[in-house]
Design a protein around this motif. Structure first.
Motif, short mmCIF file in Angstrom:
data_model
loop_
_atom_site.label_atom_id
_atom_site.label_comp_id
_atom_site.label_asym_id
_atom_site.label_seq_id
_atom_site.Cartn_x
_atom_site.Cartn_y
_atom_site.Cartn_z
N VAL A 47 -9.86 -9.61 1.43
CA VAL A 47 -8.71 -10.30 0.84
C VAL A 47 -7.99 -11.01 1.98
O VAL A 47 -7.44 -10.36 2.87
CB VAL A 47 -7.77 -9.32 0.11
CG1 VAL A 47 -6.58 -10.08 -0.49
CG2 VAL A 47 -8.53 -8.56 -0.98
N HIS A 48 -8.02 -12.35 1.94
CA HIS A 48 -7.51 -13.15 3.04
C HIS A 48 -6.10 -13.68 2.77
O HIS A 48 -5.76 -14.01 1.64
CB HIS A 48 -8.42 -14.36 3.28
CG HIS A 48 -9.81 -14.02 3.72
ND1 HIS A 48 -10.84 -13.84 2.82
CD2 HIS A 48 -10.34 -13.84 4.96
CE1 HIS A 48 -11.95 -13.57 3.49
NE2 HIS A 48 -11.68 -13.56 4.78
N VAL A 49 -5.34 -13.79 3.85
CA VAL A 49 -4.05 -14.48 3.84
C VAL A 49 -4.06 -15.46 5.00
O VAL A 49 -4.44 -15.10 6.13
CB VAL A 49 -2.87 -13.50 3.97
CG1 VAL A 49 -1.55 -14.25 4.16
CG2 VAL A 49 -2.77 -12.60 2.74
N PHE A 65 -0.03 -18.11 -4.37
CA PHE A 65 -0.92 -17.02 -4.77
C PHE A 65 -1.78 -17.47 -5.94
O PHE A 65 -1.35 -18.27 -6.77
CB PHE A 65 -0.11 -15.78 -5.17
CG PHE A 65 0.81 -15.28 -4.09
CD1 PHE A 65 0.40 -14.28 -3.23
CD2 PHE A 65 2.08 -15.83 -3.93
CE1 PHE A 65 1.24 -13.83 -2.22
CE2 PHE A 65 2.93 -15.38 -2.92
CZ PHE A 65 2.51 -14.37 -2.06
N MET A 108 -2.46 -16.97 -0.33
CA MET A 108 -3.30 -15.84 -0.73
C MET A 108 -4.09 -16.31 -1.95
O MET A 108 -3.75 -16.02 -3.09
CB MET A 108 -2.43 -14.63 -1.05
CG MET A 108 -3.16 -13.30 -1.12
SD MET A 108 -1.97 -11.92 -1.31
CE MET A 108 -3.10 -10.52 -1.20
N VAL A 111 -6.50 -13.05 -4.90
CA VAL A 111 -5.92 -11.71 -4.86
C VAL A 111 -6.91 -10.68 -5.40
O VAL A 111 -6.96 -9.55 -4.92
CB VAL A 111 -4.60 -11.68 -5.66
CG1 VAL A 111 -4.03 -10.26 -5.71
CG2 VAL A 111 -3.58 -12.64 -5.05
N GLU A 168 -5.24 -4.19 -5.01
CA GLU A 168 -4.97 -5.64 -4.99
C GLU A 168 -3.48 -5.92 -5.23
O GLU A 168 -2.89 -6.78 -4.56
CB GLU A 168 -5.82 -6.35 -6.04
CG GLU A 168 -7.32 -6.18 -5.87
CD GLU A 168 -7.87 -4.97 -6.60
OE1 GLU A 168 -9.10 -4.95 -6.84
OE2 GLU A 168 -7.10 -4.06 -6.95
N LEU A 172 -0.80 -7.63 -2.51
CA LEU A 172 0.06 -8.78 -2.80
C LEU A 172 1.52 -8.45 -2.49
O LEU A 172 2.23 -9.22 -1.84
CB LEU A 172 -0.10 -9.19 -4.26
CG LEU A 172 0.74 -10.41 -4.72
CD1 LEU A 172 -0.01 -11.20 -5.78
CD2 LEU A 172 2.10 -9.99 -5.27
N VAL A 175 2.28 -8.40 1.21
CA VAL A 175 2.41 -9.75 1.76
C VAL A 175 3.77 -10.34 1.39
O VAL A 175 4.45 -10.97 2.21
CB VAL A 175 1.27 -10.65 1.26
CG1 VAL A 175 1.50 -12.11 1.64
CG2 VAL A 175 -0.07 -10.16 1.83
#
Length: 346
Positions: A47-49, A65, A108, A111, A168, A172, A175
């Motif tokens: 899961v990338h940001v 998002f 993001m 998600v 997940e 979120l 973040v």
């Protein structure tokens, strides 16, 4: 996108491979973090940001998002397209460079990678992430759609009472807490597709017909959008105008904000009936209920909503100039209540 689709390995999916390609291109410009990993059926998805802009913790920030619901792929495609646009513009757009010295952009785009890989609304555990926060609605919700605890074999499953939030959802919210609501001013846009012939912009609450504390700020943002894009087609309103729901993540995030911080979370609901009306045959495909299938319609959707993302980034940049204060704020509160709440009750 066609080249990516043709090259996708069986252990991945098109949007995930497209995200990795964008992040590879962005490595010089963006800070990229893996905030977690989702495992499903022997496959692991990071899961990338990605963040862009100033590192000043007091600067305004906006988070983008998508991919909370795995079937709603168009939201992820919209964010990936916008990220590509920004990276291209940074090569020559001095105004954008100047803007990013004063704001922070947070992306993001996927998600719920496990849900997107398996082509399901829920995450791999069968839980609808947008019904998973530990809060309940203050009124009657629509059967099933407002969130249910009957079981994961039905849609909109909230999860067991007292169970921890799904990974997940927790990622979120982490973040949001670290990148957004810790700041004096922040925004969020969560991109979805849903039933309807109109594109909608919703804001909290989903749990209640009560209005949020930052209703004047939402009203000012709507007025700015109307003025800057007088021909836009968005319906801008509280989600509670449509229906109430249990466990909304953005309600939960908003309630964690403490004064004097301002946090304005928005949900973009792209009206999928628009695409179905043009191409009824796409209902025969599982993803056809929530995404445009034909390439030219996908391109049209991406063009139509890019202006909204750009508008919100500019609104974050200009926040000190337009956030209502004093008697102006009180006046906007009265007008907002009249627009969104008193007329409905009448």
């Amino acid at each position: 996108m066609t080249a990516v689709l043709n090259a996708v390995p069986e252990t991945s999916f098109a949007e995930y491979e497209a995200l990795k390609a964008v992040l590879d291109t962005a490595s010089r410009r963006m800070a990229i973090t893996v905030v977690g990993e989702v495992n499903t059926q022997g496959r692991a998805f990071a899961v990338h940001v990605a963040t862009l802009g100033t590192a000043d913790p007091l600067a305004p920030a906006i988070g983008f998002f998508a991919g909370i619901h795995g079937l709603e792929r168009i939201g992820t495609q919209l964010l990936l397209d916008y990220m590509r646009i920004l990276l291209c513009r940074l090569e020559w757009d001095e105004l954008l460079v100047e803007q990013l010295r004063s704001i922070r952009l947070v992306f993001m785009p996927i998600v719920n990678p496990g849900g997107m890989w398996s082509m399901r609304r829920s995450n791999p555990n069968g839980i609808d992430l947008m019904r998973n926060a530990p809060l309940s609605a203050e009124g009657q919700v629509p059967f099933l759609a407002g969130g249910q605890r009957i079981g994961p074999w039905l849609p909109w499953y909230r999860g067991r009472v007292g169970a921890p939030m799904e990974l997940e959802a927790a990622l979120l919210l982490r973040v949001v807490e670290e990148e957004l609501i810790a700041r004096p001013v922040s925004f969020a846009l969560d991109c979805h597709s849903g039933y309807g012939f109109r594109d909608s912009i919703w804001f909290p609450y989903a749990k209640s017909t009560r209005h949020i504390a930052h209703l004047p700020e939402m009203y000012a943002l709507k007025a700015m959008l109307d003025g800057a894009y007088p021909h836009h087609r968005y319906v801008f309103e509280p989600q509670s105008v449509q229906y109430l729901a249990h466990g909304d993540l953005w309600d939960y995030a908003y309630d964690r904000v403490r004064a004097p911080s301002v946090f304005l979370p928005l949900t973009l609901e792209m009206g999928s009936w628009l695409w179905i009306r043009k191409n009824p045959m796409q209902l025969l495909k599982r993803e056809g209920m929530f995404n445009p299938i034909k390439a030219h319609r996908t391109e049209r959707v991406l063009r139509r909503h890019t202006d909204l993302l750009d508008f919100l980034a500019r609104a974050a940049y200009g926040a000190p100039r337009w956030l209502p204060q004093g008697t102006s704020r009180q006046h906007m509160m009265s007008r907002a209540i009249e627009l969104w709440y008193r007329r409905r009750r009448a």
